[in-house]
Motif scaffolding. Structure first.
Motif, mmCIF file in Angstrom:
data_model
loop_
_atom_site.group_PDB
_atom_site.id
_atom_site.type_symbol
_atom_site.label_atom_id
_atom_site.label_comp_id
_atom_site.label_asym_id
_atom_site.label_seq_id
_atom_site.Cartn_x
_atom_site.Cartn_y
_atom_site.Cartn_z
ATOM 1 N N GLY A 101 -30.969 -12.987 -28.023
ATOM 2 C CA GLY A 101 -31.629 -13.802 -26.749
ATOM 3 C C GLY A 101 -31.759 -12.751 -25.875
ATOM 4 N N LYS A 102 -31.806 -11.543 -26.066
ATOM 5 C CA LYS A 102 -31.840 -10.296 -25.653
ATOM 6 C C LYS A 102 -33.910 -10.740 -24.411
ATOM 7 C CE LYS A 102 -31.287 -7.505 -28.535
ATOM 8 N NZ LYS A 102 -32.142 -6.473 -28.850
ATOM 9 N N SER A 103 -34.477 -10.777 -25.457
ATOM 10 C CA SER A 103 -35.885 -10.902 -24.728
ATOM 11 C C SER A 103 -36.080 -12.023 -23.840
ATOM 12 C CB SER A 103 -36.902 -11.120 -25.739
ATOM 13 O OG SER A 103 -36.760 -10.429 -26.499
ATOM 14 N N THR A 104 -35.099 -13.432 -24.115
ATOM 15 C CA THR A 104 -35.578 -14.659 -23.414
ATOM 16 C C THR A 104 -34.071 -14.804 -22.200
ATOM 17 O OG1 THR A 104 -35.234 -15.710 -25.949
ATOM 18 C CG2 THR A 104 -34.729 -17.508 -24.336
ATOM 19 N N LEU A 105 -33.419 -13.973 -22.643
ATOM 20 C CA LEU A 105 -32.637 -13.449 -20.774
ATOM 21 C C LEU A 105 -32.884 -12.996 -20.518
ATOM 22 C CD1 LEU A 105 -29.913 -14.168 -19.845
ATOM 23 C CD2 LEU A 105 -28.796 -12.052 -20.885
ATOM 24 N N ILE A 106 -33.706 -11.610 -20.658
ATOM 25 C CA ILE A 106 -34.814 -10.629 -19.128
ATOM 26 C C ILE A 106 -36.033 -12.373 -18.894
ATOM 27 C CG2 ILE A 106 -36.598 -9.473 -20.202
ATOM 28 C CD1 ILE A 106 -35.454 -8.290 -22.111
ATOM 29 N N LYS A 107 -36.759 -12.804 -19.628
ATOM 30 C CA LYS A 107 -37.283 -13.785 -19.487
ATOM 31 C C LYS A 107 -36.622 -14.551 -18.001
ATOM 32 C CE LYS A 107 -41.029 -13.311 -21.996
ATOM 33 N NZ LYS A 107 -41.919 -13.999 -23.783
ATOM 34 N N VAL A 108 -35.148 -15.068 -18.517
ATOM 35 C CA VAL A 108 -34.496 -15.642 -17.306
ATOM 36 C C VAL A 108 -34.693 -14.659 -15.983
ATOM 37 C CG1 VAL A 108 -32.695 -17.171 -16.515
ATOM 38 C CG2 VAL A 108 -33.860 -17.492 -18.758
ATOM 39 N N LEU A 109 -34.487 -13.891 -16.274
ATOM 40 C CA LEU A 109 -34.141 -12.779 -15.253
ATOM 41 C C LEU A 109 -35.219 -12.640 -14.635
ATOM 42 C CD1 LEU A 109 -31.422 -10.744 -16.203
ATOM 43 C CD2 LEU A 109 -31.292 -11.469 -14.528
ATOM 44 N N SER A 110 -36.063 -12.661 -14.887
ATOM 45 C CA SER A 110 -37.744 -12.451 -14.090
ATOM 46 C C SER A 110 -38.513 -13.172 -13.661
ATOM 47 C CB SER A 110 -38.931 -11.410 -15.395
ATOM 48 O OG SER A 110 -37.602 -10.600 -16.249
ATOM 49 N N GLY A 111 -38.046 -14.821 -14.043
ATOM 50 C CA GLY A 111 -38.330 -15.737 -13.608
ATOM 51 C C GLY A 111 -38.982 -15.991 -14.701
ATOM 52 N N PHE A 112 -39.648 -16.067 -15.279
ATOM 53 C CA PHE A 112 -40.569 -16.238 -16.140
ATOM 54 C C PHE A 112 -40.512 -18.273 -16.767
ATOM 55 C CE2 PHE A 112 -41.845 -12.326 -16.045
ATOM 56 C CZ PHE A 112 -44.137 -12.754 -16.335
ATOM 57 N N HIS A 113 -38.691 -17.571 -17.384
ATOM 58 C CA HIS A 113 -37.793 -19.231 -17.677
ATOM 59 C C HIS A 113 -36.820 -19.418 -17.037
ATOM 60 C CE1 HIS A 113 -40.054 -18.743 -21.279
ATOM 61 N NE2 HIS A 113 -39.531 -17.575 -22.468
#
Lengths: 346, 502
Positions: free
Chosen positions: B42-54
């Motif tokens: 889930g690291k990549s998804t977490l990053i995308k949440v942090l950068s506002g993509f998800h």
């Protein structure tokens, strides 16, 4: 391994099985094209509602198919080219050149008593030759497909005008056994025109070629990821040439159908075919970026457009209105596709 | 240190997948917070949440104590989140300065000010320790390592308070990693928080302050002090197993070395490498060590015919290969697992079986018609024996994790019974658990008589896996010996001119 993780894995396996069954249905031609089938049904309902019996008759169904046949054959070829990551803007011009060239042969005095199959051979060869030139320019000359085929569009039609002296060449009494040619291409089998059978034949052959042969698998690979295909040992350039030759042959077949239908060869034949074919392929769900597409989708796309044309004609609406609606449908179809694609990929 | 970012109970669901299932994370200003977890944790998804993509489906995010929904990438950037993605996101045709200031160009009244942009870009690049990158260079011409520097300059060109680095060392060699660490130190001293993602535990030991471990979309441990947590504990948390990746034992090759299969003589590619000699015997693994950009990948790509050699010969089983012809190499029994698995190796939207049979299609064809049942059956046999998960050869390759995708690439060449296998960075992006499996697999291939060539940026990997090692520096092979005859420090000394071994 702990019991918990075994259980989790088993549960995951079951859901993945269910998922894959669902996916298998959705991935089949029927599932993926259900939207298009529904669209075609809606179009038919509109036709029946506005034109009544004139639309629902068997004769009308045949008229629609007859209209679909010529562009349909070209669209099958276009499906391959687009799945393979290319585009061909020159199809209409190749149809014109093929029609002119083969009628020229047919009307020459020295061709007297020659079998009409020569006409067929000439049309197919001219188509294949144009495709070969396109393919070599694109694959080995590294010319962008858009530009190479745009150049072919201009020059093939120009050559057709030169050969025909811008005149419509009418299949006359002298020359090749024209009667045999016309009899063959305008006959019907089981009450259905040969031209419609030809379209069906090309579509089925196209389906088999795409889905059951190494050629089809390579086409998808070349369009989906050319670099990976090359490193896997596929000769991407040679395959690209084959694709353009294939669509060229399709143009040759379409030219023969047109010549038989109109008994003429003309440098204006096939005008706008490139747009009709690309539109049918695109609303049929083939990705313009290559790597994915179906023959069934293309056939449905062709049928939707030809049915619409007939409905407009039956209701005495203008050709301009038709074009306007066509544009709107293309945009709607692509927007819809993108939404579906983004849903399935995440 | 004050808490900059706090995430609590973050849940993110995609159709059919619960990618994040309760992630807690708190990041303090001025720390390097390492995020550990296997592929798919889930690291990549977490990053995308942090950068506002998800957008998360549940959970709260606070920024300096205030609730802060990061609802768009623009909002995240505004808060000060800068992300360096694994797959770099630069515009290849624009120059370095244009990329750095993309989206916030240095301009007056809509007119860009190139002079000032170049000057500011140069300052940023200096600060990152790369003054040699010219602001006017076109980004597409730069090496991946330099592109990453440009990416970082872009993050720094804004007022970044939280820098996320997703496996930054994957494209870097040892020297560049050290430079990266120096930059990170400078940043944290200025109070910038860094989230550092890496599969390499030794890097985390070197740079990290605290660790959060993710597993199956959940936080299984957070705030672990890097210095006080033993490696075995971290691996246990990540895997639920207590194993470290180990290299398979070498057979006694000195005794029963097979015939020479691959022979490369005086191979050259103008401007990249010259005079490469290489002999690989059946059953032998030969490793290439060297810096990124030293020409290792180019050498094996040239052997494979993907690049046209400007000099020298390649022979397989005594037969000379035509230059620049992949088809000839494949016919002679050479296979390549390329460096960029996704863009060069796989047909991502195609089924697993189609990816496996793509190089041996003729075996399944009669008059051009494919026997798909047979394709699937034989592919299934291979994927089962390689333990590719999830099982099932009809699923799209895209849905598999990195390690399993790599197994699919290997299966492709197993299907062909190839004689020579060229592997470029075989474990890039492969998690710790799957690595040992890949190593085992490579060794068992060699044991079956395949001549294997491995290129890797990880010296440890080359030394652990290969029988013989070639060290490449600036396009020249500077050393060749048995893998056991040289250690990591000596290799480092060889590849990094003028540097003393650590």
């Amino acid at each position: 391994m702990s019991q918990d993780s075994v259980r989790v894995e088993r549960a995951a396996l079951e859901t993945s099985r269910e998922e894959s069954r669902f996916r298998a249905v959705m991935n089949s031609s029927v599932g993926r094209n259900s939207g298009l089938v529904i669209a075609l049904l809606i179009v038919c309902i509109v036709g029946a509602a506005t034109a009544g019996d004139r639309f629902t008759s068997t004769d009308n169904a045949l008229t629609i198919l007859r209209l679909a046949a010529t562009t349909g054959v070209v669209s099958i070829g276009m499906t391959f080219v687009i799945i393979g990551g290319g585009i061909d803007l020159s199809v209409g011009a190749i149809v014109a050149l093929s029609s002119v060239w083969c009628t020229t042969i047919a009307t020459q005095q020295l061709a007297e008593d020659t079998h009409w199959l020569w006409m067929v051979a000439v049309a197919l060869l001219v188509g294949a030759g144009c495709g070969l030139v396109n393919g070599i320019l694109i694959a080995y000359g590294n010319v962008v497909a858009f530009i190479a085929t745009l150049a072919m569009l201009a020059s093939a039609r120009g050559l057709a005008e030169i050969i025909s002296d811008k005149k419509t060449q009418i299949l006359g009494a002298n020359g090749i056994d024209v009667k045999g040619f016309k009899d063959f291409f305008t006959a019907d089998i089981l009450g259905v025109d040969v031209q419609i059978w030809l379209f069906a034949l090309v579509a089925v052959a196209g389906w088999v070629l795409l889905n059951r042969t190494t050629f089809g698998r390579r086409t998808v690979a070349v369009g989906g990821n050319p670099e990976a295909a090359r490193l896997a040992g596929i000769n991407v350039r040679r395959h690209t040439v084959y694709l353009y030759v294939l669509i060229g042959v399709c143009c040759g077949i379409a030219a023969l159908m047109l010549v038989a239908k109109t008994t003429t060869g003309s440098s204006t034949h096939g005008t706008g075919y490139e747009l009709d074919a690309i539109a049918a392929v695109v609303i049929g769900g083939t990705l313009l970026t290559g790597g994915r597409g179906t023959i069934v989708g293309t056939v449905l796309g062709v049928l939707i457009f030809s049915t619409l044309s007939i409905i407009f004609t039956l209701n005495n609406r203008s050709f301009s209105e038709q074009s306007l609606l066509k544009g709107a449908i293309i945009v709607a179809a692509v927007l819809l596709q993108q939404r579906l694609a983004s849903r399935s990929s995440t | 240190m004050s808490v900059l970012l706090q995430m609590t109970g973050i849940v993110k669901e995609f159709p059919g997948v619960r990618a994040l299932d309760g992630v807690d994370l708190d990041v303090r200003a001025g720390e390097v917070h390492c995020l550990l977890g296997q592929n798919g944790a889930g690291k990549s998804t977490l990053i995308k949440v942090l950068s506002g993509f998800h957008q998360p489906d549940a959970g709260t995010i606070t920024w300096e104590g205030e609730p802060a929904p990061l609802s768009t990438p623009a909002k995240a950037i505004e808060r000060g989140v800068g992300t360096i993605y694994q797959e770099l996101d630069l515009v290849p045709h624009l120059d370095v300065a244009e990329n750095i200031f993309l989206g916030h160009e240095v301009s007056v009244g809509g007119f860009t000010q190139r002079g000032r942009a170049h000057q500011q870009a140069r300052e940023l690049l200096d600060r990152l320790g790369h003054p040699e990158i010219s602001p006017t260079r076109v980004v597409g011409d730069l090496s991946p390592a330099k592109q990453q520097i440009v990416s970082m300059a872009r993050a720094l060109s804004r007022d970044t308070r939280l820098l996320i680095l997703d496996e930054p060392s994957a494209v870097l060699d040892q020297g560049e990693v050290e430079n990266l660490f120096r930059v990170i130190h400078d940043l944290t001293r200025d109070g910038v928080a860094v989230i550092y993602i890496s599969h390499r535990l030794e890097e985390i030991r070197q740079i990290g302050d605290r660790i959060t471990v993710l597993k199956d979309g959940r936080t299984v441990a957070t705030g672990l002090a890097v210095q006080e947590t033993p490696t075995a504990e971290l691996i246990r948390l990540m895997t639920g197993r207590s194993i470290e990746y180990v290299f398979p034992p070498r057979p006694d090759t000195a005794l029963d070395r097979g015939a020479a299969v691959l022979e490369v003589r005086d191979l050259a590619l103008a401007g990249v490498f010259t005079g490469v000699d290489l002999t690989v015997h059946a059953g032998e693994i030969v490793g290439f060590a060297g810096l990124v950009g030293a020409g290792r990948s180019e050498i094996i790509e040239t052997v494979y015919g993907a690049r046209r050699a400007t000099g020298g010969t390649v022979t397989v089983d005594g037969k000379r290969l035509r230059r620049g012809s992949v088809a000839a190499a494949v016919r002679a029994g050479v296979g390549l697992a390329p460096e960029e698995r996704k863009s060069q190796g796989l047909l991502l939207d195609q089924a697993v079986y189609a990816n496996i049979t793509v190089s041996s299609m003729s075996r399944f064809a009669r008059l051009g018609f494919l026997d798909r049942g047979e394709e699937r059956r034989q592919s299934q046999e291979l994927t089962s024996s390689l333990d590719v998960r999830p099982d099932g050869v009809t699923r799209a390759v895209r849905t598999l994790s990195g390690g399993n995708q790599q197994k699919v690439v290997l299966a492709r060449w197993l299907m062909r019974d190839c004689r020579v296998l060229l592997l470029d960075e075989p474990t890039r992006g492969v998690d710790v658990g799957a690595r040992s499996e890949i190593y085992q697999l490579i060794r068992s291939l060699a044991d079956r008589g395949v001549a294997v060539v491995v290129v890797s940026s990880e010296i440890e990997e080359v030394l652990g896996l290969a029988d013989r090692v070639l060290v490449v520096r600036e396009g020249v092979v500077v050393h060749e010996s048995a893998a056991t005859a040289i250690d990591e420090a000596e290799v480092l000394d060889l590849v990094m001119e003028g540097k003393v071994p650590a």
